[in-house]
Design a protein around this motif. Sequence first.
Motif, PDB file in Angstrom:
ATOM      1  N   THR A   4       0.845  -1.184   0.000  1.00 15.99           N
ATOM      2  CA  THR A   4       0.000   0.000   0.000  1.00 15.99           C
ATOM      3  C   THR A   4       0.883   1.237   0.000  1.00 15.99           C
ATOM      4  N   PRO A   5       0.333   2.352  -0.384  1.00 14.97           N
ATOM      5  CA  PRO A   5       1.139   3.576  -0.395  1.00 14.97           C
ATOM      6  C   PRO A   5       1.709   3.936   0.984  1.00 14.97           C
ATOM      7  N   ASN A   6       1.005   3.615   2.053  1.00 18.39           N
ATOM      8  CA  ASN A   6       1.521   3.922   3.396  1.00 18.39           C
ATOM      9  C   ASN A   6       2.767   3.100   3.717  1.00 18.39           C
ATOM     10  N   VAL A   7       2.771   1.827   3.339  1.00 22.93           N
ATOM     11  CA  VAL A   7       3.934   0.971   3.579  1.00 22.93           C
ATOM     12  C   VAL A   7       5.113   1.445   2.730  1.00 22.93           C
ATOM     13  N   LEU A   8       4.871   1.780   1.473  1.00 27.14           N
ATOM     14  CA  LEU A   8       5.944   2.272   0.600  1.00 27.14           C
ATOM     15  C   LEU A   8       6.501   3.603   1.112  1.00 27.14           C
ATOM     16  N   LEU A   9       5.616   4.465   1.595  1.00 25.27           N
ATOM     17  CA  LEU A   9       6.069   5.749   2.137  1.00 25.27           C
ATOM     18  C   LEU A   9       6.910   5.549   3.393  1.00 25.27           C
ATOM     19  N   ALA A  10       6.502   4.624   4.248  1.00 34.22           N
ATOM     20  CA  ALA A  10       7.283   4.334   5.455  1.00 34.22           C
ATOM     21  C   ALA A  10       8.647   3.745   5.096  1.00 34.22           C
ATOM     22  N   LYS A  11       8.678   2.838   4.105  1.00 33.93           N
ATOM     23  CA  LYS A  11       9.964   2.268   3.664  1.00 33.93           C
ATOM     24  C   LYS A  11      10.866   3.355   3.091  1.00 33.93           C
ATOM     25  N   MET A  12      10.288   4.243   2.292  1.00 29.70           N
ATOM     26  CA  MET A  12      11.082   5.306   1.688  1.00 29.70           C
ATOM     27  C   MET A  12      11.648   6.222   2.770  1.00 29.70           C
ATOM     28  N   GLY A  13      10.828   6.605   3.736  1.00 25.24           N
ATOM     29  CA  GLY A  13      11.296   7.467   4.814  1.00 25.24           C
ATOM     30  C   GLY A  13      12.399   6.824   5.629  1.00 25.24           C
TER      31      GLY A  13
END
Length: 164
Positions: free
Chosen positions: A54-63
């Motif tokens: 999900t976009p939230n998981v990808l955003l957390a990984k990116m951060g």
Amino acid sequence: MVALTNFMEETRSRVATVEGKGHSMPIRAASVIFGFGFIWAGTGIWLVPGLDMTPNVLLAKMGLSILMVTAGVGMTQIATEKPRMELHFDARNRQLLVYELLPRGRKHVTRSINYEDIARVDVTDTLLQVKDDHGRELVSMPLDGPHARLDAIAQLRSQAIFPA
């Protein structure tokens, strides 16, 4: 006689060496190990599969990956040797030469200032500043405490730049 003259000129021309206050060897080794560990972890987080993309998981990984790689690069920079600076007073040519000491014992002249351009020299325990007639800073060099300050003042007095 020539060797003695060269020795005296070399002794008179050197004012202060900034040692750079480097970190100890265990701290440098630990910073390299942990720095590369953070870099690998920041890139390796993308190899771990997530439960869902999900976009939230990808955003957390990116951060997390940006944070870990940045921290890793910062930690590895602790172990790098920084260039040091020296001031040399050339009484023959009436110039102040600013040398940058590079790794492997090399020297590089970064600035040359004529004695006539120097109007004021401020020396504290932590900083030596050379200023011109308008109060602009020509060169500044960090000093390592009161002993380096006294050495700098003695050298300036010997060059007849600093009043007795």
